[in-house]
Write a protein that holds these residues in place. Structure first.
Motif, PDB file in Angstrom:
ATOM      1  N   THR A  32      41.836  41.035  41.070  1.00 52.30           N
ATOM      2  CA  THR A  32      41.703  41.072  41.696  1.00 52.30           C
ATOM      3  C   THR A  32      41.955  40.459  43.408  1.00 52.30           C
ATOM      4  O   THR A  32      42.554  40.130  43.915  1.00 52.30           O
ATOM      5  CB  THR A  32      40.781  42.862  42.559  1.00 52.30           C
ATOM      6  OG1 THR A  32      40.896  43.759  41.200  1.00 52.30           O
ATOM      7  CG2 THR A  32      40.942  43.314  43.990  1.00 52.30           C
ATOM      8  N   CYS A  35      44.699  38.743  43.294  1.00 57.82           N
ATOM      9  CA  CYS A  35      46.113  39.095  43.886  1.00 57.82           C
ATOM     10  C   CYS A  35      46.075  38.798  45.311  1.00 57.82           C
ATOM     11  O   CYS A  35      47.466  39.249  46.282  1.00 57.82           O
ATOM     12  CB  CYS A  35      46.072  40.607  43.102  1.00 57.82           C
ATOM     13  SG  CYS A  35      46.668  40.112  41.203  1.00 57.82           S
ATOM     14  N   GLN A  42      49.055  44.249  43.013  1.00 56.23           N
ATOM     15  CA  GLN A  42      48.340  43.663  41.801  1.00 56.23           C
ATOM     16  C   GLN A  42      49.076  43.577  40.463  1.00 56.23           C
ATOM     17  O   GLN A  42      48.891  43.358  39.548  1.00 56.23           O
ATOM     18  CB  GLN A  42      47.315  44.907  41.231  1.00 56.23           C
ATOM     19  CG  GLN A  42      45.940  44.843  39.941  1.00 56.23           C
ATOM     20  CD  GLN A  42      44.929  44.979  40.231  1.00 56.23           C
ATOM     21  OE1 GLN A  42      44.526  45.214  41.285  1.00 56.23           O
ATOM     22  NE2 GLN A  42      43.800  44.481  39.283  1.00 56.23           N
ATOM     23  N   THR A  43      50.223  44.548  39.918  1.00 62.20           N
ATOM     24  CA  THR A  43      51.205  44.402  39.086  1.00 62.20           C
ATOM     25  C   THR A  43      51.980  43.776  39.049  1.00 62.20           C
ATOM     26  O   THR A  43      51.728  42.598  38.309  1.00 62.20           O
ATOM     27  CB  THR A  43      52.277  45.311  38.847  1.00 62.20           C
ATOM     28  OG1 THR A  43      52.869  45.864  40.608  1.00 62.20           O
ATOM     29  CG2 THR A  43      50.827  47.044  37.965  1.00 62.20           C
ATOM     30  N   LEU A  46      49.072  40.314  37.836  1.00 62.01           N
ATOM     31  CA  LEU A  46      49.513  40.136  37.175  1.00 62.01           C
ATOM     32  C   LEU A  46      50.407  39.351  36.410  1.00 62.01           C
ATOM     33  O   LEU A  46      49.438  38.855  35.070  1.00 62.01           O
ATOM     34  CB  LEU A  46      48.647  41.435  36.250  1.00 62.01           C
ATOM     35  CG  LEU A  46      47.300  42.710  36.521  1.00 62.01           C
ATOM     36  CD1 LEU A  46      47.957  44.210  35.727  1.00 62.01           C
ATOM     37  CD2 LEU A  46      46.052  41.379  35.942  1.00 62.01           C
TER      38      LEU A  46
END
Length: 110
Positions: A32, A35, A42-43, A46
């Protein structure tokens, strides 16, 4: 004067720099936090983290106390890559006439 925030606006660079600084300070960071450092959702973060881990530059791990949290840190190869990049940036700045002592504090030893 215009802001220069877009000059180094690459999420992977932002993540690696954040992870490098954290490692030099002896701090742990999370997926987290990476990001947030990269200023991406977050997506998206990742996906970038997957690139870093698949190339052996970073490793994810489960948090010891809170299994919902994922830690993230640079591998020795990731740290070496960052140090090479910082040295190269210092060299380029020196060639461009930047005359201050350019040895980055994070790279100084003892």
């Amino acid at each position: 004067m215009a802001a220069a925030s877009d000059l180094f606006a690459d999420p992977i660079w932002d993540m690696m720099l954040d992870l490098y600084v954290a490692s030099q300070r002896g701090q742990l960071t999370t997926v987290t936090n990476a990001c947030v450092a990269a200023d991406v959702p977050q997506t998206t973060g990742l996906r970038y983290i997957e690139k870093l881990t698949s190339r052996g530059l970073a490793v994810r791990y489960s948090h010891l106390k809170d299994k919902r949290m994922l830690g993230l840190e640079l591998t020795p190869e990731g740290k070496a890559s960052m140090e090479d990049m910082l040295r190269e940036m210092a060299r380029v700045l020196g060639e461009a006439g930047y005359r201050r002592e350019i040895k980055p504090p994070l790279l100084q030893t003892g």
